[in-house]
Design a protein around this motif. Structure first.
Motif, PDB file in Angstrom:
ATOM      1  N   ASN A   6      -8.478 -16.402   0.922  1.00 57.34           N
ATOM      2  CA  ASN A   6      -7.052 -16.324   0.618  1.00 57.34           C
ATOM      3  C   ASN A   6      -6.333 -15.274   1.447  1.00 57.34           C
ATOM      4  O   ASN A   6      -5.139 -15.413   1.728  1.00 57.34           O
ATOM      5  CB  ASN A   6      -6.872 -16.078  -0.881  1.00 57.34           C
ATOM      6  N   ALA A  10      -3.078 -16.462   3.539  1.00 60.08           N
ATOM      7  CA  ALA A  10      -1.748 -15.935   3.223  1.00 60.08           C
ATOM      8  C   ALA A  10      -1.307 -14.789   4.125  1.00 60.08           C
ATOM      9  O   ALA A  10      -0.108 -14.559   4.291  1.00 60.08           O
ATOM     10  CB  ALA A  10      -1.725 -15.470   1.762  1.00 60.08           C
ATOM     11  N   SER A 127      -6.453 -13.752  -6.254  1.00 61.05           N
ATOM     12  CA  SER A 127      -5.106 -13.186  -6.158  1.00 61.05           C
ATOM     13  C   SER A 127      -5.083 -11.966  -5.249  1.00 61.05           C
ATOM     14  O   SER A 127      -4.115 -11.747  -4.526  1.00 61.05           O
ATOM     15  CB  SER A 127      -4.611 -12.802  -7.559  1.00 61.05           C
ATOM     16  N   SER A 130      -4.650 -12.984  -1.735  1.00 58.95           N
ATOM     17  CA  SER A 130      -3.297 -13.457  -1.458  1.00 58.95           C
ATOM     18  C   SER A 130      -2.285 -12.324  -1.409  1.00 58.95           C
ATOM     19  O   SER A 130      -1.271 -12.431  -0.707  1.00 58.95           O
ATOM     20  CB  SER A 130      -2.867 -14.468  -2.533  1.00 58.95           C
ATOM     21  N   GLN A 131      -2.528 -11.247  -2.167  1.00 56.46           N
ATOM     22  CA  GLN A 131      -1.544 -10.173  -2.272  1.00 56.46           C
ATOM     23  C   GLN A 131      -1.897  -8.949  -1.427  1.00 56.46           C
ATOM     24  O   GLN A 131      -1.027  -8.352  -0.810  1.00 56.46           O
ATOM     25  CB  GLN A 131      -1.383  -9.748  -3.732  1.00 56.46           C
ATOM     26  N   VAL A 271       2.964 -18.743  -3.537  1.00 52.08           N
ATOM     27  CA  VAL A 271       2.966 -19.019  -2.097  1.00 52.08           C
ATOM     28  C   VAL A 271       4.392 -19.213  -1.593  1.00 52.08           C
ATOM     29  O   VAL A 271       4.730 -18.828  -0.470  1.00 52.08           O
ATOM     30  CB  VAL A 271       2.100 -20.261  -1.788  1.00 52.08           C
ATOM     31  N   SER A 274       5.921 -15.793  -0.958  1.00 48.34           N
ATOM     32  CA  SER A 274       5.334 -15.153   0.231  1.00 48.34           C
ATOM     33  C   SER A 274       5.785 -15.842   1.512  1.00 48.34           C
ATOM     34  O   SER A 274       5.903 -15.188   2.560  1.00 48.34           O
ATOM     35  CB  SER A 274       3.806 -15.164   0.133  1.00 48.34           C
TER      36      SER A 274
END
Length: 464
Positions: A6, A10, A127, A130-131, A271, A274
């Protein structure tokens, strides 16, 4: 591995300005570098999961990591936008293998009472990639250029490959299930078998099942290099076509469809933010650089940190309390669904907070709070809906997870692909209200699944 997959998918969003200038593409084109890898992550499960059932999880994950590493090196060397997009699609296809294999490994290793807690750890890592990934990418891209983000990813993937080779033994094992048997009932049988084994050990006798134990006996290192007979399909690789078709049976199972849609719509919301953040934070009045956009994305991780200790333990606790209060000695997997009240109250309104603050050129800290509220749904929702599926179908849960991951990524792909045009045509506030309404409507369906789930499980048992 799920963190890295991820992060790879991302993180590049913080470098959209640099990519746009180098390859001369607009924001809608740049969105494809996120949308298509997300779709590939879900589609990859249709290949990797049947392979893991036929050949074993260990060889499948090793093969996926090798392909992931090669694709990431290709991303470093890409000299055109199309080449970069192709490499990221293949990287997403390989890295996404863990989306369904990870929960299946949880099912292999943990007892029912810890399913939601273990799934919360998995969701936390998902997560986190992704973050936290975009924050790392933002600083690295600003300092050294976008290719260095992929250099870092390739180093980390290579380290992870070595760690898997050394520390990840096979978790597949053959189990016998009875019709409509839940993971809770399987756990009780396992406890009885352990007690039976201990009684024989104390008496100095050897149980008849010791031949099965001897079949898989060996040293830890020998176990790592032995790839024979690790699948759970008796036909081995010849059973692959049948295993490929099995997940599609779950199209008619309400719990699986609900898990797919609810997980997908919250992934899409995260998503979506972002993807559009560089488009709305780079111009005045914010004038954010790549590193600033990365820090903004990292701030949303607070939602994950706060939700993590709530998600798994709360879901498991509600399952036990409701089971004792309303179902006596009968365990009902749907007792985990009332935990969705928490994301219903917190996550969708986060989109509105984000939209109104940005539209009124307000505090970026308030906007980050809204983003964090939305991101908390990525932990709170899957810890409940995925544990219901794994608990309700312990034998074929991995097949259901294939469909869930393919479906939720397809939902996120569709909404991410159109997010830039959606923002342009309707504006941030109206766009966020529409997404919020969709998320509330989807979570409301959980009430129907909670009350009719046990009945639906019995009615669809013939399919599975």
């Amino acid at each position: 591995m799920v963190f890295l997959a991820n992060m790879y998918a991302a993180g590049i969003a913080t470098g959209f300005n640099e990519l746009g200038m180098e390859f001369r593409v607009d924001p809608s084109q740049l969105g494809k570098t996120i949308a298509y890898p997300v779709l590939a992550q879900g589609a990859g499960n249709l290949l990797w999961t049947p392979t893991s059932i036929c050949l074993g999880k260990r060889p499948t994950i090793i093969a996926a990591l090798v392909v992931f590493l090669v694709a990431t090196i290709w991303s470093i060397k890409a000299t055109s936008f199309d080449s970069l997009l192709a490499s990221r699609v293949i990287g997403g296809f390989a890295g996404g293998s863990i989306d369904s294999l990870g929960p299946a490994i949880v099912s292999d290793l943990y007892m029912e009472r810890y399913f939601a807690t273990a799934m919360a750890v998995f969701s936390f890592s998902l997560s986190g990639g992704s973050q936290i990934g975009p924050m790392i990418a933002g600083f690295l891209i600003q300092a050294r250029g976008w290719r260095w983000f992929f250099i870092l990813c390739s180093i980390l993937i290579a380290v992870n490959l070595v760690s898997v080779l050394l520390f990840f033994p096979e978790t597949n094992y053959r189990r016998i299930f009875y019709e409509e048997e839940t993971a809770n009932e399987v756990e009780k049988q396992a406890s009885q078998m352990i007690e039976f084994q201990e009684e024989y050990t104390k008496s100095g006798s050897t149980p008849r099942s010791s031949s099965l134990t001897r079949q898989y006996a060996g040293s830890y290192w020998k176990d790592l290099v032995d790839f024979r007979n690790r699948g759970v399909d008796e036909q081995g690789l010849y059973g692959w076509p049948r295993q490929f078709s099995l997940p599609f049976r779950f199209f008619l199972v309400p719990q699986v469809l609900f898990a797919t849609i609810s997980y997908g719509i919250f992934l899409a919301g995260t998503v979506m933010i972002s993807t559009i953040s560089p488009q709305i934070l780079s111009p005045p009045p914010y004038l954010f650089t790549s590193s600033a956009i990365g820090l903004f994305t990292l701030s949303s991780f607070i939602g994950v940190v706060v939700a993590y200790p709530i998600a798994g333990p709360l879901t498991d606790y509600l399952s036990r309390v409701l089971g004792r209060k309303y179902h006596s000695e009968t365990h009902v997997p749907e007792d985990r669904l009332p935990a969705l009240v928490v994301p219903f109250i917190i996550a969708p309104p986060g989109l509105l907070v984000f939209a109104y603050v940005i539209s009124n050129r307000g505090s970026i800290y308030a906007a980050a709070t809204g983003y964090a509220m939305q991101v908390s749904g990525l932990v709170l929702v899957p810890s409940a809906v995925l544990s219901v599926v794994v608990d309700g179908w312990p034998e074929s849960g991995s097949e259901a997870l294939v469909l869930i991951n393919a479906g939720k990524n397809a939902i996120a792909f569709g909404l991410t692909l159109c997010s830039s045009d959606w923002l342009t045509s309707e504006g941030l506030v109206k766009m966020s209200w529409e997404m919020t309404a969709i998320q509330w409507a989807i979570l409301s369906l959980g009430v129907i699944v909670y009350f009719l789930g046990p009945w639906a499980r019995k009615k669809t048992a013939w399919l599975l």
